[in-house]
Design a protein around this motif. Structure first.
Motif, PDB file in Angstrom:
ATOM      1  N   UNK A 139       0.825  -1.206   0.000  1.00 54.95           N
ATOM      2  CA  UNK A 139       0.000   0.000   0.000  1.00 54.95           C
ATOM      3  C   UNK A 139       0.861   1.259   0.000  1.00 54.95           C
ATOM      4  N   UNK A 140       2.058   1.146  -0.524  1.00 55.41           N
ATOM      5  CA  UNK A 140       2.968   2.290  -0.505  1.00 55.41           C
ATOM      6  C   UNK A 140       3.375   2.606  -1.936  1.00 55.41           C
ATOM      7  N   UNK A 141       4.235   3.621  -2.050  1.00 56.21           N
ATOM      8  CA  UNK A 141       4.459   4.156  -3.378  1.00 56.21           C
ATOM      9  C   UNK A 141       5.634   3.489  -4.107  1.00 56.21           C
ATOM     10  N   UNK A 142       5.698   2.153  -4.092  1.00 55.37           N
ATOM     11  CA  UNK A 142       6.874   1.479  -4.649  1.00 55.37           C
ATOM     12  C   UNK A 142       6.506   0.672  -5.892  1.00 55.37           C
ATOM     13  N   UNK A 143       7.252   0.896  -6.956  1.00 54.46           N
ATOM     14  CA  UNK A 143       7.024   0.160  -8.204  1.00 54.46           C
ATOM     15  C   UNK A 143       7.707  -1.205  -8.069  1.00 54.46           C
ATOM     16  N   UNK A 144       6.990  -2.173  -7.455  1.00 56.83           N
ATOM     17  CA  UNK A 144       7.672  -3.411  -7.103  1.00 56.83           C
ATOM     18  C   UNK A 144       7.057  -4.659  -7.743  1.00 56.83           C
ATOM     19  N   UNK A 145       6.165  -4.452  -8.732  1.00 56.17           N
ATOM     20  CA  UNK A 145       5.666  -5.585  -9.521  1.00 56.17           C
ATOM     21  C   UNK A 145       5.909  -5.263 -10.995  1.00 56.17           C
ATOM     22  N   UNK A 146       6.274  -6.282 -11.766  1.00 58.31           N
ATOM     23  CA  UNK A 146       6.544  -6.042 -13.194  1.00 58.31           C
ATOM     24  C   UNK A 146       5.737  -7.013 -14.053  1.00 58.31           C
ATOM     25  N   UNK A 147       5.212  -6.483 -15.160  1.00 51.93           N
ATOM     26  CA  UNK A 147       4.509  -7.317 -16.145  1.00 51.93           C
ATOM     27  C   UNK A 147       5.339  -7.258 -17.433  1.00 51.93           C
ATOM     28  N   UNK A 148       5.749  -8.416 -17.897  1.00 48.31           N
ATOM     29  CA  UNK A 148       6.678  -8.496 -19.034  1.00 48.31           C
ATOM     30  C   UNK A 148       5.981  -9.257 -20.155  1.00 48.31           C
ATOM     31  N   UNK A 149       5.882  -8.639 -21.333  1.00 51.16           N
ATOM     32  CA  UNK A 149       5.247  -9.342 -22.467  1.00 51.16           C
ATOM     33  C   UNK A 149       6.308  -9.635 -23.515  1.00 51.16           C
ATOM     34  N   UNK A 150       6.318 -10.864 -23.988  1.00 54.02           N
ATOM     35  CA  UNK A 150       7.356 -11.221 -24.953  1.00 54.02           C
ATOM     36  C   UNK A 150       6.803 -12.152 -26.018  1.00 54.02           C
ATOM     37  N   UNK A 151       7.650 -12.547 -26.935  1.00 54.16           N
ATOM     38  CA  UNK A 151       9.059 -12.177 -27.017  1.00 54.16           C
ATOM     39  C   UNK A 151       9.239 -10.874 -27.775  1.00 54.16           C
ATOM     40  N   UNK A 152      10.230 -10.095 -27.371  1.00 55.23           N
ATOM     41  CA  UNK A 152      10.522  -8.844 -28.065  1.00 55.23           C
ATOM     42  C   UNK A 152      11.999  -8.851 -28.453  1.00 55.23           C
ATOM     43  N   UNK A 153      12.303  -8.573 -29.721  1.00 53.35           N
ATOM     44  CA  UNK A 153      13.719  -8.476 -30.074  1.00 53.35           C
ATOM     45  C   UNK A 153      14.362  -7.318 -29.307  1.00 53.35           C
ATOM     46  N   UNK A 154      15.618  -7.459 -28.925  1.00 51.50           N
ATOM     47  CA  UNK A 154      16.316  -6.380 -28.212  1.00 51.50           C
ATOM     48  C   UNK A 154      17.309  -5.730 -29.175  1.00 51.50           C
ATOM     49  N   UNK A 155      17.445  -4.381 -29.055  1.00 54.88           N
ATOM     50  CA  UNK A 155      18.443  -3.705 -29.901  1.00 54.88           C
ATOM     51  C   UNK A 155      19.425  -2.954 -29.004  1.00 54.88           C
ATOM     52  N   UNK A 156      20.644  -2.835 -29.475  1.00 54.82           N
ATOM     53  CA  UNK A 156      21.713  -2.216 -28.688  1.00 54.82           C
ATOM     54  C   UNK A 156      21.414  -0.760 -28.356  1.00 54.82           C
ATOM     55  N   UNK A 157      21.973  -0.290 -27.228  1.00 55.45           N
ATOM     56  CA  UNK A 157      21.774   1.105 -26.826  1.00 55.45           C
ATOM     57  C   UNK A 157      22.913   1.518 -25.881  1.00 55.45           C
ATOM     58  N   UNK A 158      22.870   2.781 -25.398  1.00 55.85           N
ATOM     59  CA  UNK A 158      23.827   3.230 -24.380  1.00 55.85           C
ATOM     60  C   UNK A 158      23.230   2.960 -23.009  1.00 55.85           C
ATOM     61  N   UNK A 159      24.024   2.384 -22.121  1.00 62.46           N
ATOM     62  CA  UNK A 159      23.506   2.027 -20.789  1.00 62.46           C
ATOM     63  C   UNK A 159      24.524   2.445 -19.732  1.00 62.46           C
ATOM     64  N   UNK A 160      24.011   3.042 -18.643  1.00 64.93           N
ATOM     65  CA  UNK A 160      24.864   3.309 -17.490  1.00 64.93           C
ATOM     66  C   UNK A 160      24.400   2.380 -16.373  1.00 64.93           C
ATOM     67  N   UNK A 161      25.301   1.535 -15.912  1.00 65.81           N
ATOM     68  CA  UNK A 161      24.916   0.467 -14.991  1.00 65.81           C
ATOM     69  C   UNK A 161      24.505   1.007 -13.613  1.00 65.81           C
ATOM     70  N   UNK A 162      23.328   0.587 -13.095  1.00 68.14           N
ATOM     71  CA  UNK A 162      22.840   1.144 -11.834  1.00 68.14           C
ATOM     72  C   UNK A 162      23.268   0.362 -10.595  1.00 68.14           C
ATOM     73  N   UNK A 163      23.334  -0.949 -10.678  1.00 66.82           N
ATOM     74  CA  UNK A 163      23.663  -1.781  -9.517  1.00 66.82           C
ATOM     75  C   UNK A 163      24.203  -3.113 -10.026  1.00 66.82           C
ATOM     76  N   UNK A 164      24.600  -3.966  -9.071  1.00 69.77           N
ATOM     77  CA  UNK A 164      25.318  -5.196  -9.436  1.00 69.77           C
ATOM     78  C   UNK A 164      24.516  -6.121 -10.356  1.00 69.77           C
ATOM     79  N   UNK A 165      23.366  -6.588  -9.875  1.00 69.87           N
ATOM     80  CA  UNK A 165      22.605  -7.566 -10.695  1.00 69.87           C
ATOM     81  C   UNK A 165      21.919  -6.886 -11.875  1.00 69.87           C
ATOM     82  N   UNK A 166      21.440  -5.643 -11.653  1.00 69.06           N
ATOM     83  CA  UNK A 166      20.847  -4.895 -12.764  1.00 69.06           C
ATOM     84  C   UNK A 166      21.897  -4.708 -13.854  1.00 69.06           C
ATOM     85  N   UNK A 167      23.139  -4.461 -13.427  1.00 63.11           N
ATOM     86  CA  UNK A 167      24.234  -4.255 -14.381  1.00 63.11           C
ATOM     87  C   UNK A 167      24.527  -5.515 -15.170  1.00 63.11           C
ATOM     88  N   UNK A 168      24.566  -6.649 -14.484  1.00 64.98           N
ATOM     89  CA  UNK A 168      24.814  -7.911 -15.191  1.00 64.98           C
ATOM     90  C   UNK A 168      23.672  -8.174 -16.179  1.00 64.98           C
TER      91      UNK A 168
END
Ligand code: UD1
Ligand code: PEP
Length: 441
Positions: free
Chosen positions: A367-396
């Motif tokens: 009941x708080x203001x946290x975006x803590x559930x994700x809905x993922x629809x696939x499959x989607x092709x991925x294309x390269x981009x510029x990324x700045x790594x935020x944290x350990x597992x997110x970065x991997x």
């Protein structure tokens, strides 16, 4: 110095990687050496940033840390333990979460502790209230000082009956490391029981501690006056193993993870099979591979052990972007662990994050203001981009998405990955990844 990875994606990762001791155990076993009256030997130690940070903190406190040049084994001798200068300790502010675990062992060894402000992944607020409450219940006096906290125990540490509001890994370890040499008996209710905690208990038992773990999350510790040194081989890193498993799925590859241990990964392996990942489980490791067909979507909730580990969530979400259909992931351990999906969306993934609990595990963030559930629809092709790594597992996760994507990605902030993945660029090169590294001052 900062390094930039330029990744040319689309190459399936294929080959063999070796996983050594767990990031979430090794630095803590190093801290436990402070409790002994003689040297300890820790084996299977990975070359990761958290080990460097704890080595330095122990050395500042007079502990001799010698690394065997061939095996990398550490010998830690606490006999000259002493108070360190707070300015020197301050230099480690923000480096890692481990320093808070030095409290109990330093009080036993030298009567006081100054702990710098903690670092670690920014995946939520990560307060230390449980740690400080636990220490106070043992009789410690906690004072806020510039750059950190000072802890002392004018009357020593005494066993206590402690109940945790949530089975926190770090707070459970705080209790273990403080209680083994405290006077009297400690009963901890609501303890975490992650495999790394059980391995830390094994270390402490080798040192002479008396600790029993009940099936109802209760741990009982009978305090002893003195502890010996230990000789211990750290359990393998199940989180790194799971990351390479996801990398194999995401890149449609085939990776043998030498050292991966089935017993510590059963929940992950069940999930991997449900998604459609291939695996051959052996005595010396696990082969993870894409079987060539479609991947299946999942409904998944992260949880404390024996649930689905939160550190497995981020790399697996990248694999779910390639599954046929809608997946739902409810993160119940950290309130803010989906920030990394923003870069995936820029790469073409279809991911919506929600404030609601999309799951059945009771969650503290609902009941708080946290975006803590994700809905993922696939499959989607991925294309390269510029990324700045935020944290350990997110970065991997960003790395494996870039490795699977079409085109080129430029990834900055990769030094964070060294916190938990030993020699990851060498491992990627060995698996056939196509990338360059440029390092600038
Ligand atoms: C170095 C290490 O071992 N890190 C692991 C450890 O982190 P760490 O030990 O920091 O994680 P905890 O289990 O303590 O945290 C779990 C939850 O409890 C909350 N909490 C924790 C302590 C406290 O004093 N107050 C409080 O509210 C946290 O904000 C979080 O929401 O366990 C996590 C959960 O398996 C893993 O993701 C981390 O990889
Ligand atoms: C959250 C993690 O680590 P830490 O607790 O060290 O920040 C992790 O290993 O994913």
């Amino acid at each position: 110095m900062s390094s930039v990875l330029t990744i040319r994606g689309g190459v399936p990762l294929t080959g063999r990687v070796t996983v050594r001791g767990a990031k979430n155990l090794v630095p803590k076993a190093m801290v436990a050496a402070l409790l002994g009256s003689e040297p300890s030997v820790l084996r299977n130690v990975p070359e990761i940033k958290d080990v460097e940070v704890v080595t330095s903190l122990l050395q500042l406190h007079g502990v001799t840390v010698v690394k065997d040049p061939e095996s990398g084994d550490l010998t830690l001798d606490p006999k000259d333990a002493k108070t360190a200068s707070s300015t020197a300790i301050d230099a480690h502010a923000g480096d890692s979460r481990i320093p808070i675990l030095l409290c109990g062992p330093l009080i036993h060894a030298i009567g006081e502790a100054f702990i710098p402000d903690l670092g670690g992944c920014k995946i939520g607020d990560r307060p230390i209230d449980y740690h400080l409450n636990v220490l106070r219940q043992f009789g410690a006096v906690v004072e806020k000082r510039p750059g950190g906290i000072h802890i002392s125990a004018p009357n020593g540490l005494h066993g206590a009956k402690i109940s945790l509001p949530y089975p926190s890994v770090g707070a459970t370890e705080q209790v273990l490391l403080s209680a083994t040499r405290a006077e009297g008996i400690t009963e901890l209710i609501g303890a975490a029981t992650e495999p790394e905690i059980i391995d830390l208990i094994a270390v402490l038992q080798k040192m002479g501690a008396i600790i029993s773990v009940q099936t109802d999350r209760t741990i009982r510790i009978e305090g002893v006056k003195d502890l010996r040194g230990y000789n211990h081989r750290a359990l393998p890193d199940r989180n790194e193993s799971a990351s390479w498993a996801s990398a194999a799925l995401v890149t449609r590859g085939d990776i043998f993870v030498e050292g991966a241990s089935q017993r510590d990964m059963m929940t992950f392996l069940n999930t991997y099979r449900k998604v459609g990942g291939g695996m051959d489980i052996g005595d010396d490791g696990i082969r993870f591979y894409h079987q060539g067909g479609k991947l299946s979507p999942l409904v998944l909730e992260t949880d404390v052990h024996p649930g689905f580990m939160t550190d497995w969530q981020q790399p697996l979400v990248v694999a779910l972007t390639q599954a046929e259909g809608v997946s739902i992931v409810h993160e119940t351990v950290y309130e803010n662990r989906f920030g990394f999906t923003e870069a995936l969306a820029r790469m073409g993934a279809n991911i919506q994050v929600h404030r609601e609990c999309l799951g059945s595990v009771p969650c503290r963030f609902g009941q708080r203001n946290f975006l803590h559930s994700a809905v993922i629809s696939g499959p989607t092709p991925l294309r390269g981009t510029d990324i700045d790594i935020p944290d350990l597992r997110g970065g991997f996760s960003h790395l494996i998405a870039a490795l699977a994507a079409t085109g080129t990605s430029r990834v900055t902030g990769i030094d964070i990955i060294n916190r938990g993945y030993e020699r990851f660029t060498e491992k990627l090169a060995g698996l056939g990844a196509d990338f360059d590294i440029t390092t600038t001052k």
